[in-house]
Design an enzyme around this catalytic site. Structure first.
Site, PDB file in Angstrom:
ATOM      1  N   ARG A 136       2.931   8.383   8.560  1.00 11.69           N
ATOM      2  CA  ARG A 136       1.515   8.182   8.268  1.00 11.69           C
ATOM      3  C   ARG A 136       0.694   8.287   9.547  1.00 11.69           C
ATOM      4  O   ARG A 136       1.066   7.717  10.573  1.00 11.69           O
ATOM      5  CB  ARG A 136       1.274   6.809   7.631  1.00 11.69           C
ATOM      6  CG  ARG A 136       1.999   6.620   6.309  1.00 11.69           C
ATOM      7  CD  ARG A 136       1.728   5.249   5.713  1.00 11.69           C
ATOM      8  NE  ARG A 136       2.608   4.999   4.574  1.00 11.69           N
ATOM      9  CZ  ARG A 136       2.635   3.849   3.897  1.00 11.69           C
ATOM     10  NH1 ARG A 136       1.849   2.853   4.252  1.00 11.69           N
ATOM     11  NH2 ARG A 136       3.463   3.698   2.873  1.00 11.69           N
ATOM     12  N   GLU A 189       1.741  -8.801   5.707  1.00 11.58           N
ATOM     13  CA  GLU A 189       2.335  -8.025   4.606  1.00 11.58           C
ATOM     14  C   GLU A 189       3.670  -7.411   5.012  1.00 11.58           C
ATOM     15  O   GLU A 189       3.796  -6.810   6.078  1.00 11.58           O
ATOM     16  CB  GLU A 189       1.374  -6.918   4.181  1.00 11.58           C
ATOM     17  CG  GLU A 189       1.918  -6.047   3.056  1.00 11.58           C
ATOM     18  CD  GLU A 189       1.200  -4.712   2.930  1.00 11.58           C
ATOM     19  OE1 GLU A 189       1.820  -3.774   2.395  1.00 11.58           O
ATOM     20  OE2 GLU A 189       0.051  -4.600   3.388  1.00 11.58           O
ATOM     21  N   ARG A 249       9.234  -4.114   9.816  1.00  9.60           N
ATOM     22  CA  ARG A 249       8.569  -5.420   9.735  1.00  9.60           C
ATOM     23  C   ARG A 249       9.570  -6.539   9.445  1.00  9.60           C
ATOM     24  O   ARG A 249       9.370  -7.679   9.868  1.00  9.60           O
ATOM     25  CB  ARG A 249       7.453  -5.383   8.683  1.00  9.60           C
ATOM     26  CG  ARG A 249       6.285  -4.511   9.111  1.00  9.60           C
ATOM     27  CD  ARG A 249       5.041  -4.742   8.279  1.00  9.60           C
ATOM     28  NE  ARG A 249       3.949  -3.901   8.746  1.00  9.60           N
ATOM     29  CZ  ARG A 249       2.679  -4.018   8.358  1.00  9.60           C
ATOM     30  NH1 ARG A 249       2.345  -4.946   7.479  1.00  9.60           N
ATOM     31  NH2 ARG A 249       1.747  -3.212   8.833  1.00  9.60           N
ATOM     32  N   SER A 301       4.709  -4.540  -0.828  1.00 13.84           N
ATOM     33  CA  SER A 301       3.587  -4.388  -1.748  1.00 13.84           C
ATOM     34  C   SER A 301       4.137  -3.801  -3.045  1.00 13.84           C
ATOM     35  O   SER A 301       4.680  -2.699  -3.042  1.00 13.84           O
ATOM     36  CB  SER A 301       2.536  -3.457  -1.126  1.00 13.84           C
ATOM     37  OG  SER A 301       1.328  -3.508  -1.831  1.00 13.84           O
ATOM     38  N   ARG A 359       2.440  -1.559  13.109  1.00 14.01           N
ATOM     39  CA  ARG A 359       1.828  -0.380  12.481  1.00 14.01           C
ATOM     40  C   ARG A 359       2.251   0.876  13.250  1.00 14.01           C
ATOM     41  O   ARG A 359       1.784   1.117  14.354  1.00 14.01           O
ATOM     42  CB  ARG A 359       0.298  -0.526  12.488  1.00 14.01           C
ATOM     43  CG  ARG A 359      -0.416   0.326  11.467  1.00 14.01           C
ATOM     44  CD  ARG A 359      -1.915   0.080  11.531  1.00 14.01           C
ATOM     45  NE  ARG A 359      -2.275  -1.284  11.200  1.00 14.01           N
ATOM     46  CZ  ARG A 359      -2.537  -1.709   9.976  1.00 14.01           C
ATOM     47  NH1 ARG A 359      -2.483  -0.853   8.960  1.00 14.01           N
ATOM     48  NH2 ARG A 359      -2.866  -2.964   9.748  1.00 14.01           N
TER      49      ARG A 359
END
Length: 413
Positions: free
Chosen positions: A260, A347, A387, A350, A275
């Site tokens: 991404r 987070e 994460r 999800s 990130r």
């Protein structure tokens, strides 16, 4: 894609629920106007085709009776030209409507709270107590550099910012997490699949990444894109297929790298591995019957949450409000893991129910008797590997700078 029939049957509710998702009102009005124009032109076309059929029969009867058909043939030719012209207008309007609809997000479930952003999400429950330290806990990037697990400098040397090299015990723990996650998901009935990391644009359209989010994608040669998540290829394994109802639900898990650009995250989480432009994830994807998707959604949330509990990582369940729910989702629950260095939850997973939104775009249906029905698709992180590695490093750190290995991972090390 949204069900356009909802525009006609209940536009006010349709409008209200999409406005809660920050959709521009002018875009909705343009969508409605185009839809109504298309209906009008299709009705005109049907009338002309009915006239054409009627006059063609009349020509046949008169020709058989040796009557003069000169005027009728001329009328048929003129009507045929009108049909061709109107067909072209209908095609243009259909293309325009599809383009407008392709950037309109999924409609929210009715029980989703209205809110602007993540600050208005609703906490459903907390699981496990957060750890207490007799020392000041360090952030994962300090721990990683001191232990030689994370090499940010060489990651940047190789590829630029937001890339990290993982080494030694850190790399072994990373691999252990992947294997543990896959085994855990398989024990819950999710079949392991392995898919390409490069996909065609129509595959990204099917799950909603294109055309809306092209700026976040990495495009390669030959009109292929690197996947932002394995949700894309796994869901689209059944693109343009009709699945026998008795084969549902299809429950799949997949390990992949994800790519991404993070175009909208300038300045956010610039230190460490929170990130990244390239990261690893184990995904859950389900394709199911419409009346079973709520139950499947609960199973997926439980699977991801139980995995965090098995790792003894404190976390909480968050119901996302309207302004924080993703493009393709009708309902999303985030799992947020506790990070001691930040003194807050972040987070880590999800889980979303997309209802028939993706299935309509990707033409994923199931046959129930004689009828073809749009399936419901669901997806969820289970978990973001990087994460999870960060969460273990921070929650399992010791005062001397070492890190304990969670009990369930020891056999994988």
């Amino acid at each position: 894609m949204i069900n356009l029939k909802l525009i006609e049957t209940n536009f006010d509710e349709f409008n209200e629920r999409l406005m809660a998702k920050k959709v521009d009102q002018n875009a909705l009005k343009e969508l409605l106007n185009t839809y109504e124009k298309l209906k009008e032109k299709k009705l005109e076309l049907e009338n002309l085709q009915a006239i054409q059929n009627s006059k063609s029969k009349e020509v046949g009867i008169k020709a058989k009776n040796k009557e003069d058909i000169t005027i009728l043939k001329k009328e048929l030719e003129e009507n045929k030209k009108s049909i061709q012209e109107l067909n072209e207008k209908v095609t243009i309007l259909e293309d325009e409507l599809n383009h407008l609809a392709s950037v309109i997000p999924n409609i929210l479930d009715k029980d989703i709270p209205v809110g602007k952003d993540e600050n208005e999400n609703i906490e459903l429950k907390k699981i496990l107590k957060i750890p207490k330290f007799d020392f000041t806990p360090k952030p994962h990037y300090e721990l990683g550099e001191e232990l030689g697990w994370l090499d940010f400098e060489r990651g940047v040397k190789l590829s630029g910012s937001r890339f990290t090299a993982i080494k030694g015990v850190g790399a072994k723990l990373n691999r252990a997490l992947i294997n543990f996650m896959i085994d855990f998901n398989e024990s819950r009935g999710f079949e392991l699949v392995n898919v390409p990391f490069l996909v065609r644009p129509e595959i990204l359209y099917g799950t909603g990444q294109l055309p809306k989010f092209e700026d976040d994608l990495y495009k390669a040669e030959d009109d292929l894109y690197l996947i932002p998540t394995s949700e894309v290829p796994v869901t689209n394994l059944y693109n343009n297929e009709i699945i026998p109802a008795e084969n549902l639900p299809l429950k799949m898990t997949c390990y992949s790298h994800c790519f991404r650009k993070e175009a909208g995250s300038a300045g956010k989480d610039t230190r460490g591995m929170i990130r990244q432009h390239q990261f690893e994830k184990v995904e859950l994807v389900c394709i199911t019957k419409q009346d079973e998707s709520d139950k499947v959604f609960e199973d997926m949330v439980s699977c991801a949450s139980d995995m965090l509990s098995a790792l003894k990582l404190p976390h909480r369940h968050m119901l996302l409000c309207s302004g924080d729910t993703g493009f393709s989702a009708a309902k999303t629950i985030d799992l947020e893991v506790w990070l001691p260095s930040q003194n807050k939850y972040r987070e880590i997973s999800s889980i979303s129910n997309c209802r028939d939104f993706q299935a309509r775009r990707a033409k994923i249906r199931y046959k129930d008797g004689k009828k073809n029905i749009l399936a419901h698709t669901l997806n969820g992180s289970s978990l973001a590997v990087g994460r999870t590695l960060i969460a273990i490093m921070e929650n399992y750190q010791q005062e001397d700078g070492t890190i304990k290995i969670p009990e369930v991972l020891k056999k994988y090390m």
